[in-house]
Design a protein around this motif. Sequence first.
Motif, PDB file in Angstrom:
ATOM      1  N   VAL A  38       0.993  -1.153   0.212  1.00 28.81           N
ATOM      2  CA  VAL A  38      -0.386   0.273   0.320  1.00 28.81           C
ATOM      3  C   VAL A  38       0.915   1.482  -0.151  1.00 28.81           C
ATOM      4  O   VAL A  38       1.363   1.383   1.223  1.00 28.81           O
ATOM      5  CB  VAL A  38      -0.668   0.166   1.660  1.00 28.81           C
ATOM      6  CG1 VAL A  38      -2.217   1.105   0.463  1.00 28.81           C
ATOM      7  CG2 VAL A  38      -1.712  -1.073   1.458  1.00 28.81           C
ATOM      8  N   PRO A  39       0.400   1.649  -1.563  1.00 27.48           N
ATOM      9  CA  PRO A  39       1.640   3.475  -0.845  1.00 27.48           C
ATOM     10  C   PRO A  39       2.071   4.101  -0.157  1.00 27.48           C
ATOM     11  O   PRO A  39       0.164   4.700   0.652  1.00 27.48           O
ATOM     12  CB  PRO A  39       0.809   4.152  -2.577  1.00 27.48           C
ATOM     13  CG  PRO A  39      -0.011   3.418  -2.729  1.00 27.48           C
ATOM     14  CD  PRO A  39      -0.410   2.292  -2.111  1.00 27.48           C
ATOM     15  N   VAL A  40       2.480   4.922   0.649  1.00 30.88           N
ATOM     16  CA  VAL A  40       2.416   5.711   1.635  1.00 30.88           C
ATOM     17  C   VAL A  40       2.194   7.359   1.204  1.00 30.88           C
ATOM     18  O   VAL A  40       3.139   7.564  -0.017  1.00 30.88           O
ATOM     19  CB  VAL A  40       4.337   5.809   2.385  1.00 30.88           C
ATOM     20  CG1 VAL A  40       4.349   7.135   3.703  1.00 30.88           C
ATOM     21  CG2 VAL A  40       3.895   4.375   2.873  1.00 30.88           C
ATOM     22  N   PRO A  41       1.656   8.236   1.647  1.00 30.66           N
ATOM     23  CA  PRO A  41       1.460   9.260   1.187  1.00 30.66           C
ATOM     24  C   PRO A  41       2.911   9.669   0.922  1.00 30.66           C
ATOM     25  O   PRO A  41       3.356  10.207   1.487  1.00 30.66           O
ATOM     26  CB  PRO A  41       0.429  10.315   2.428  1.00 30.66           C
ATOM     27  CG  PRO A  41      -0.588   8.825   2.438  1.00 30.66           C
ATOM     28  CD  PRO A  41       0.804   7.759   2.748  1.00 30.66           C
TER      29      PRO A  41
ATOM     30  N   GLN B  51      -3.846   4.409   8.689  1.00 28.44           N
ATOM     31  CA  GLN B  51      -3.283   6.200   9.172  1.00 28.44           C
ATOM     32  C   GLN B  51      -1.648   6.359   9.572  1.00 28.44           C
ATOM     33  O   GLN B  51      -1.494   5.252   9.684  1.00 28.44           O
ATOM     34  CB  GLN B  51      -3.423   6.413  10.521  1.00 28.44           C
ATOM     35  CG  GLN B  51      -5.354   6.295  10.946  1.00 28.44           C
ATOM     36  CD  GLN B  51      -6.295   6.366  11.615  1.00 28.44           C
ATOM     37  OE1 GLN B  51      -6.601   5.160  12.610  1.00 28.44           O
ATOM     38  NE2 GLN B  51      -6.799   7.436  12.527  1.00 28.44           N
ATOM     39  N   TRP B  52      -1.141   7.827   8.647  1.00 35.55           N
ATOM     40  CA  TRP B  52       0.283   7.785   9.146  1.00 35.55           C
ATOM     41  C   TRP B  52       0.349   8.999  10.044  1.00 35.55           C
ATOM     42  O   TRP B  52      -0.894   9.768   9.887  1.00 35.55           O
ATOM     43  CB  TRP B  52       0.502   7.665   7.445  1.00 35.55           C
ATOM     44  CG  TRP B  52       0.331   6.779   6.511  1.00 35.55           C
ATOM     45  CD1 TRP B  52      -0.605   6.768   6.062  1.00 35.55           C
ATOM     46  CD2 TRP B  52       1.605   5.332   6.308  1.00 35.55           C
ATOM     47  NE1 TRP B  52      -0.989   5.300   5.200  1.00 35.55           N
ATOM     48  CE2 TRP B  52       0.230   5.446   5.292  1.00 35.55           C
ATOM     49  CE3 TRP B  52       2.723   5.112   6.672  1.00 35.55           C
ATOM     50  CZ2 TRP B  52       0.882   3.765   4.796  1.00 35.55           C
ATOM     51  CZ3 TRP B  52       2.909   3.760   6.603  1.00 35.55           C
ATOM     52  CH2 TRP B  52       2.402   3.105   5.603  1.00 35.55           C
TER      53      TRP B  52
ATOM     54  N   VAL C 162      -7.731   6.782   2.773  1.00 35.80           N
ATOM     55  CA  VAL C 162      -7.989   6.203   1.881  1.00 35.80           C
ATOM     56  C   VAL C 162      -8.165   5.231   0.716  1.00 35.80           C
ATOM     57  O   VAL C 162      -8.007   6.142  -0.016  1.00 35.80           O
ATOM     58  CB  VAL C 162      -9.854   6.413   2.400  1.00 35.80           C
ATOM     59  CG1 VAL C 162     -10.953   5.318   1.206  1.00 35.80           C
ATOM     60  CG2 VAL C 162     -10.680   6.974   3.478  1.00 35.80           C
ATOM     61  N   CYS C 163      -7.891   4.120   0.260  1.00 35.14           N
ATOM     62  CA  CYS C 163      -7.230   3.105  -0.650  1.00 35.14           C
ATOM     63  C   CYS C 163      -8.734   2.134  -0.594  1.00 35.14           C
ATOM     64  O   CYS C 163      -9.192   1.077  -0.546  1.00 35.14           O
ATOM     65  CB  CYS C 163      -6.222   2.238  -0.243  1.00 35.14           C
ATOM     66  SG  CYS C 163      -4.921   3.533   0.691  1.00 35.14           S
ATOM     67  N   ASP C 164      -8.339   1.369  -2.145  1.00 37.21           N
ATOM     68  CA  ASP C 164      -8.815   1.015  -3.244  1.00 37.21           C
ATOM     69  C   ASP C 164      -8.007   0.104  -3.691  1.00 37.21           C
ATOM     70  O   ASP C 164      -7.323   0.057  -4.723  1.00 37.21           O
ATOM     71  CB  ASP C 164     -10.471   1.649  -3.926  1.00 37.21           C
ATOM     72  CG  ASP C 164     -11.140   2.242  -3.524  1.00 37.21           C
ATOM     73  OD1 ASP C 164     -11.648   2.202  -1.736  1.00 37.21           O
ATOM     74  OD2 ASP C 164     -11.758   3.864  -3.825  1.00 37.21           O
TER      75      ASP C 164
ATOM     76  N   TRP D  58      -3.594  -1.332  -5.176  1.00 38.70           N
ATOM     77  CA  TRP D  58      -3.392  -0.337  -3.974  1.00 38.70           C
ATOM     78  C   TRP D  58      -3.593   0.666  -4.565  1.00 38.70           C
ATOM     79  O   TRP D  58      -2.631   1.182  -4.832  1.00 38.70           O
ATOM     80  CB  TRP D  58      -3.599  -0.880  -2.594  1.00 38.70           C
ATOM     81  CG  TRP D  58      -4.331  -2.142  -2.220  1.00 38.70           C
ATOM     82  CD1 TRP D  58      -4.084  -3.184  -2.212  1.00 38.70           C
ATOM     83  CD2 TRP D  58      -5.217  -2.799  -1.827  1.00 38.70           C
ATOM     84  NE1 TRP D  58      -4.705  -4.631  -2.081  1.00 38.70           N
ATOM     85  CE2 TRP D  58      -5.753  -4.081  -2.203  1.00 38.70           C
ATOM     86  CE3 TRP D  58      -6.670  -1.852  -0.868  1.00 38.70           C
ATOM     87  CZ2 TRP D  58      -7.093  -4.670  -0.797  1.00 38.70           C
ATOM     88  CZ3 TRP D  58      -7.614  -2.327  -0.867  1.00 38.70           C
ATOM     89  CH2 TRP D  58      -7.587  -3.690   0.035  1.00 38.70           C
ATOM     90  N   TYR D  59      -4.347   1.805  -4.599  1.00 44.08           N
ATOM     91  CA  TYR D  59      -4.945   3.037  -4.833  1.00 44.08           C
ATOM     92  C   TYR D  59      -5.145   4.102  -3.506  1.00 44.08           C
ATOM     93  O   TYR D  59      -6.091   3.810  -3.879  1.00 44.08           O
ATOM     94  CB  TYR D  59      -5.688   3.022  -6.299  1.00 44.08           C
ATOM     95  CG  TYR D  59      -5.705   4.234  -6.830  1.00 44.08           C
ATOM     96  CD1 TYR D  59      -4.882   4.861  -7.362  1.00 44.08           C
ATOM     97  CD2 TYR D  59      -6.861   4.903  -6.693  1.00 44.08           C
ATOM     98  CE1 TYR D  59      -4.615   6.116  -7.588  1.00 44.08           C
ATOM     99  CE2 TYR D  59      -6.967   6.431  -7.311  1.00 44.08           C
ATOM    100  CZ  TYR D  59      -5.543   7.325  -8.018  1.00 44.08           C
ATOM    101  OH  TYR D  59      -6.131   8.496  -8.203  1.00 44.08           O
ATOM    102  N   CYS D  60      -4.286   4.868  -3.510  1.00 50.42           N
ATOM    103  CA  CYS D  60      -5.226   5.661  -2.301  1.00 50.42           C
ATOM    104  C   CYS D  60      -4.695   7.714  -2.918  1.00 50.42           C
ATOM    105  O   CYS D  60      -3.950   7.946  -2.516  1.00 50.42           O
ATOM    106  CB  CYS D  60      -3.726   5.898  -1.760  1.00 50.42           C
ATOM    107  SG  CYS D  60      -2.948   3.959  -0.208  1.00 50.42           S
ATOM    108  N   PRO D  61      -6.191   7.925  -4.107  1.00 47.62           N
ATOM    109  CA  PRO D  61      -6.002   9.535  -4.669  1.00 47.62           C
ATOM    110  C   PRO D  61      -5.940  10.159  -2.949  1.00 47.62           C
ATOM    111  O   PRO D  61      -6.319  10.039  -2.405  1.00 47.62           O
ATOM    112  CB  PRO D  61      -7.261   9.062  -4.985  1.00 47.62           C
ATOM    113  CG  PRO D  61      -8.216   8.143  -4.531  1.00 47.62           C
ATOM    114  CD  PRO D  61      -6.775   7.184  -4.217  1.00 47.62           C
TER     115      PRO D  61
END
Length: 545
Positions: A105-108, A132-133, A145-147, A155-158
């Motif tokens: 899951v990518p980190v913002p 949560q980071w 919020v990732c889909d 997994w994509y976290c716009p």
Amino acid sequence: PEDRSIKITSNGKENVIFNGIPDWVYEEEMLAVKYALWWSPNGKFIAYVEFNDTDIPVIEYSYYGEDQYPRKVTIPYPKAGAKNPTVRVFIVDTTNPEGLGPKEVPVPAVIASSDHYFTWLTWVTDNRIGVQWLKRIQNFSVLAVCDFQENSNSWYCPENRQHIEESQTGWAGGFFVSTPYFTSDTTSYYKIFSDKAGYKHIHYIKGSVENAIPITNGQWEAIYIFKVTDDAIFYSSNEFEGYPGRRNIYKISIRSNPPRKQCITCNLRKERCQYYTARFSENAKYYALVCYGKYKIKVLEDNLELESAMENIKMPKTDINKLEVDGITLWYKMLLPPQFDRSKKYPLLIQVYGGPCSQNVKHTFGISWITYLASREEIIVALVDGRGTAFQGDKMLHAVYRKLGVYEIEDQISAAKSSLKQVIHLGCINGTVSLFFLNIIASIYTERFMGLPTESDNLEHYKNSTVMARAENFRNVEYLLIHGTADDNVHFQNSAQISKALVNAQVDFQAMWYTDQDHGIPGLSSKHLYTHMTHFLKQCFSLSE
């Protein structure tokens, strides 16, 4: 159960790579649990965190045991300013774990650009998560919020679903950043964070945090959200009658207009219990109510054995009230001897913890060492919630930000000298307090409240917080230093350095080490500990043995 097990990870290494379980500092100071994996609602996915402790400095201590040679215990332990673990979040599709493998899951980007922490993961649906980071300077938190994207198996976290929570006066959250409670629309959620007045309250977020709608408000704090349904929010708070140390359970009916609030417990057994928590069933149709008072509530546990055992025991009287000292409201709790006589003089013991986000003045029942001191030795025991303690708003909580060790003790002394003496007739005053060096305590804990021990940040206040330079001040007091040699939390190194400073200053003091005992000093050592401290106090107060 009969299916063969499937290995998901292969890079685990003792004290270096932890998969699905936290390393020491994350377990103790961030997650507060022994696991770091979460199943999706229907079990299709499993998420886990990888903690990489490569090149993390280690703490080593001897475990003496019974053998000819002691055993060396080694734990990766980042202290203030040291290198921290790196973390990565992975999710595995359990329907094809070997073929698809873990997906990260990518980190913002706003978080990934500097040192950061993972703080929690919440499954919303089988295909949506909230991660949560937190930045290393812990005043900036992001809920991403990732889909799950079927076409790319990723997994994509716009960015437009990255919700920022930032504190301008201290650190984000309370002791921990609160978790979100998503609604059935899978997009909006409820969350506790500080409102504009600086009190922790429930907010409804649909879109951005900046446009969050306050659900609760006032000069009190929402403590915990138990359950969110389509019809209601169930939560605890300390709003009833203005006592910060109480906890009651509330229901807000969110479908009514305006939303209607009901206190479930405020007048349920008011004379018997003023501190509650609860456990709710999945649909909130049922709940188990837990009372931290003295008496029974329902037949799930009637406490008859305790009740009968206490019939012939003279218990202390408890007084909970507040003082105004230099414009600050200080709540206190006093345990008074059973036959307390206001015309007599009594010794006073102030039990100090006072750590950030703590609360000692609570409407709870318990039997402990201080109960014994008040009932048997006729020592009045006082607990005071000073600046830095929780659940009274951010002004009180964040007063100690970046300067720990200043106001905590100052408030205890001020309460004892200026006000508690007006409440009771005191003969002499003593106190218990924890002393430690902030620069050798865990990074996550210390930096949350102090920032970094660097010249460009907060090194000067780190230096000011140490007792090393104040060893001379112990010359005219009775001082007992106690520590367990196998304490993996606050290391024995603290006491070794304190004793060294006292010796160098030619200060006479007493000390007791508990061999192979950890932070809690449990078992037979605990009995010895409290017996020893009792003898010490009676010596200080010139009480007969």
